[in-house]
Each structure stands twice: as structure tokens, then as C-alpha cells.
Enzyme design. Structure first.
Site, short mmCIF file in Angstrom:
data_model
loop_
_atom_site.label_atom_id
_atom_site.label_comp_id
_atom_site.label_asym_id
_atom_site.label_seq_id
_atom_site.Cartn_x
_atom_site.Cartn_y
_atom_site.Cartn_z
N ASN A 118 72.14 59.33 22.06
CA ASN A 118 72.40 57.90 21.89
C ASN A 118 71.18 57.10 21.42
O ASN A 118 71.29 56.28 20.51
CB ASN A 118 72.94 57.31 23.20
CG ASN A 118 74.43 57.59 23.34
OD1 ASN A 118 75.15 57.62 22.34
ND2 ASN A 118 74.88 57.81 24.55
N THR B 161 73.69 66.46 22.45
CA THR B 161 73.39 66.15 23.85
C THR B 161 74.27 66.95 24.81
O THR B 161 75.46 67.14 24.53
CB THR B 161 73.53 64.65 24.23
OG1 THR B 161 73.41 64.51 25.64
CG2 THR B 161 74.84 64.02 23.82
N ASP C 276 75.07 65.75 27.47
CA ASP C 276 75.82 64.71 28.19
C ASP C 276 77.20 64.43 27.57
O ASP C 276 78.06 63.86 28.22
CB ASP C 276 75.02 63.40 28.23
CG ASP C 276 73.63 63.59 28.82
OD1 ASP C 276 73.43 64.58 29.53
OD2 ASP C 276 72.75 62.74 28.56
N GLY D 217 73.68 64.67 33.12
CA GLY D 217 74.72 63.99 32.34
C GLY D 217 74.41 62.53 32.14
O GLY D 217 75.22 61.79 31.59
N ARG E 298 73.99 71.52 52.04
CA ARG E 298 72.80 71.85 51.25
C ARG E 298 72.98 71.37 49.81
O ARG E 298 74.10 71.34 49.31
CB ARG E 298 72.60 73.36 51.20
CG ARG E 298 72.22 73.99 52.52
CD ARG E 298 70.73 73.82 52.78
NE ARG E 298 70.28 74.70 53.85
CZ ARG E 298 70.40 74.46 55.14
NH1 ARG E 298 71.00 73.35 55.56
NH2 ARG E 298 69.97 75.31 56.04
O1 F6P Z 1 70.22 63.42 27.91
C1 F6P Z 1 70.02 64.72 28.37
C2 F6P Z 1 69.45 64.71 29.76
O2 F6P Z 1 69.27 66.06 30.15
C3 F6P Z 1 70.25 63.94 30.80
O3 F6P Z 1 71.36 64.65 31.25
C4 F6P Z 1 69.19 63.71 31.84
O4 F6P Z 1 69.50 62.57 32.61
C5 F6P Z 1 67.94 63.50 31.03
O5 F6P Z 1 68.19 64.10 29.77
C6 F6P Z 1 66.70 64.09 31.61
O6 F6P Z 1 65.64 63.74 30.79
P1 F6P Z 1 64.19 64.38 30.82
O7 F6P Z 1 64.28 65.77 30.29
O8 F6P Z 1 63.39 63.49 29.96
O9 F6P Z 1 63.78 64.40 32.26
#
Ligand code: F6P
Length: 360
Positions: A115, A137, A139, A182, A278
């Protein structure tokens, strides 16, 4: 006619980036002929475009990368909201990117990203550059496409993680919560939750009520199932938090010493039901390694379509899959929008129809 195209990968990495780069390159060499196309690899996303970190590639650079995770060009997060802001370094990022495009004599720029990447792609397109986006992505939250590359591989990995939690949950009569990435969307958790046979699925689009989550656990317990598996989206929040703005929510969590919703849910379930709970966080493992067969096929289709767009000189667009068709959307129509799970989504209904609780 000779064409010179720049390719960059921006934002978080994911499986299928290299497969898409390869798809674009092979389709371009095939369509235009090796002598009529020059491909420039731009290092570390928009950072490389800002700083002119470019390298001329050869056809052999794209061999053997179909199954390779990550990105051969490297990537970096370069937040969109800072793109037009001139910081302490005095760098005018937009001006620099346009200059690099010009210096490198590019006819078009391919941007592989999510995005944030698409917002900058639209900005550059508005600035007059010929841009084509490719939706990446785990996500799956890019507006206007049913699917993004990287998503299905991540679903497979998350499913495997949930599968592997079943044995410990069952052997120890525990609740096992699997926190799944996500960002603000629940696609990854919804899909892997169903595929992994989770009993409860919590996603941002359906704020949960902790009492209902505990009821679902107790209901299973009363029917003789002493364990439960809960798939929790990293971005999920409860019904009270749903009424709050993002900043207020974060402040409240910090005040209560809570790092993630998943840890809080585990503690609440243990306190309310007495069943040991857990948390497991696969985290970046969901983004690593080789792309699945589905993503390799999708990446190749996307790459081929991007080459077709270049041939047609159709710029200011991003590749998409809608139904069974590979097509494209105007950047102006999708940038800045997010595709969320609709609460009436057929997968939500499917899960509810087999008794999965969403805590609502
Ligand atoms: O957009 C992909 C993603 O893996 C998301 O699911 C997650 O919130 C974020 O990136 C994590 O980002 P980073 O790798 O910068 O910690």
C-alpha cells in the site's frame, strides 16, 4: 525501439518478489528481444531511486531466482508521509527520484510493493513518470486486486504453524494462540485459521468480546475438548478498543503494560477459564523462504502482464487479479485505499457455519 526500464522493490519483503522480477524480465526479453530492452535494478526501493543506486542488469541476472525468497534488489521502508517532506538532510526526495529517472534514461519504472509503495507510485506518476505497480504483500490488503503475490505462501506457512500447535495444545490440554501478521487486515489470519482448523479466529475487522472468546473456550471444554487453538491477527482489538482512536488505544495498552492483543487475550483466558494458555508468534517466518507454487504462477502471470502494459505504453497503472483475469487498475483509483475483510465475507460465513467463533 529500444526500451530501458527500472525495477525496484519497496516495503517489507515477501516470497514471490524475485519470481515476479524474473517474470517481468523474461517476458520483456521475449517480447521485445534482448537487444531492445535494458533493465536497471534499483537497490533498496525508493531509497535507491532517491540516491541513484542503480545497476544495469543482464538476462543471466534473472536466472535461478524463481524459488529464491527475499529480493535480489534489496528493499527498504520509505514512509509515504515523509516523501514530500524535506528533512534535516535537506534532500528533496521527489526531485531526486525524478532526476534519477532522467539520469538513468528510463522509459518506465516498475514498483513492486504494498500500500505505501503504491501511494508513492501514484505520486511519481502524477509527477509525470511512467510507472507500473505490481501488488506485493503477505497482508493481501491492496485495493482492487483479489490477491497479491506473497499472500498464499504466507497462508501456507501460517497454516503449518497452526497445524504444529495442535499436538502440544491437545497433549497438554492448553489453549494455544498463534499471532499472525497482516497489519490492519485479517486476510492472513482468516485463511490460515480456517486451513489450520483454528477454533477461534480473531481479526481486526471483527472486534472481539473477551467474554465471548472465553465462552467459546468453555463450550469446547464442556463438550470434552480440553484444548483450543486461536488464530489471532496482530492488528486485532476488542470491542472497547474499537471505539477508540489508534493513538488512544496504543496509550491505553502502554499504560496497562500490554505489548500485543494476543498476550492480553492469553492472560485473560487463563484468568477467566483456568485453562493454561500459551502464545506463539511466527512473525517474520511468514515472509521468508521460497514462494509456493501458487505464488510462482501468480508472479509469472503478473510479470507477463506488466511486460504487456509496457508494450502498450499503458502507465499509471498497477497489475491486478480479478476473478480469473489478470488485469490492471489505475493507480489513481487504488492508491491510498485498503482492502479489508468484509464481515459478510464468504470465508467468515464458512468459518461460522462450522462453529468457529470470532468472539463477536
Ligand atoms: O506488510 C507486511 C508486514 O509483514 C505486516 O504483516 C507486518 O505488520 C509488517 O509488515 C511488519 O513490518 P516489519 O518487517 O517492518 O517489522
Amino acid at each position: 525501439m529500444k526500451r530501458r526500464i527500472g525495477i525496484l522493490t519497496s516495503g517489507g519483503d515477501c516470497p514471490g518478489l524475485n519470481a515476479t522480477i524474473r517474470g517481468v524480465a523474461k517476458a520483456c526479453y521475449e517480447r521485445f528481444g534482448e537487444d531492445n530492452i535494458e533493465i536497471v535494478g534499483i537497490s533498496n526501493g525508493y531509497y535507491g531511486l532517491i540516491n541513484n543506486l542503480c545497476k544495469d542488469m543482464s538476462p543471466s541476472s534473472f536466472s535461478g531466482i524463481l524459488t529464491q525468497g527475499g529480493t535480489i534488489f534489496g528493499t527498504k521502508r520509505q514512509p509515504f508521509k515523509m516523501m514530500q517532506v524535506i528533512g534535516d538532510d535537506n534532500v528533496d526526495k521527489v526531485k531526486n527520484m525524478k532526476e534519477t529517472y532522467k539520469k538513468q534514461k528510463l522509459d518506465c519504472l516498475l514498483t513492486l510493493g504494498g500500500n505505501g509503495t503504491h501511494k508513492t507510485s501514484k505520486l511519481l506518476s502524477d509527477e509525470g513518470l511512467n510507472v507500473i505497480g505490481l501488488p506485493k504483500t503477505i497482508d493481501n490488503d491492496i485495493y482492487g486486486t483479489d490477491v497479491t503475490f506473497g499472500f498464499h505462501t504466507a497462508v501456507d506457512i501460517a497454516t503449518e504453524a497452526i497445524d504444529r500447535l495442535h499436538t502440544t495444545a491437545a497433549s497438554h490440554s492448553r489453549i494455544l494462540l498463534c499471532e499472525i501478521m497482516g497489519n490492519k487486515a485479517g486476510w492472513l489470519t482468516l485463511n490460515s485459521g480456517i486451513a489450520g482448523g483454528a477454533d477461534i479466529i480473531l481479526i481486526p475487522e471483527i472486534p472481539y468480546d473477551i467474554d465471548k472468546v472465553c465462552d467459546a473456550v468453555m463450550h469446547r471444554s464442556a463438550s470434552g475438548k480440553a484444548f483450543s487453538i486461536i488464530a489471532v491477527a496482530e492488528g486485532c482489538f476488542d470491542v472497547n478498543e474499537a471505539k477508540m482512536k489508534k493513538k488512544e488505544r496504543a496509550a491505553k495498552r502502554a499504560e496497562a503494560g500490554i505489548t500485543t492483543a494476543t498476550n492480553r487475550i492469553a492472560a485473560q483466558i487463563q484468568a477467566n477459564t483456568g485453562i493454561e494458555s500459551r502464545v506463539c508468534v511466527p512473525g517474520h517466518m511468514l515472509r521468508g523462504g521460497a514462494p509456493s507454487a501458487y505464488d510462482r504462477v501468480l508472479a509469472t502471470q503478473f510479470g507477463v502482464h506488466a511486460a504487456w502494459l509496457i508494450a502498450q505504453e499503458k502507465y499509471g497503472r498497477t497489475v491486478a487479479k480479478i476473478g480469473n483475469k489478470i488485469t490492471s487498475n489505475k493507480l489513481s483509483e487504488i492508491a491510498g485505499k485498503t482492502k479489508f475483510v468484509d464481515t459478510e465475507n464468504h470465508l467468515v460465513i464458512t468459518a461460522k457455519d462450522i462453529g468457529v467463533s470470532f468472539g463477536d
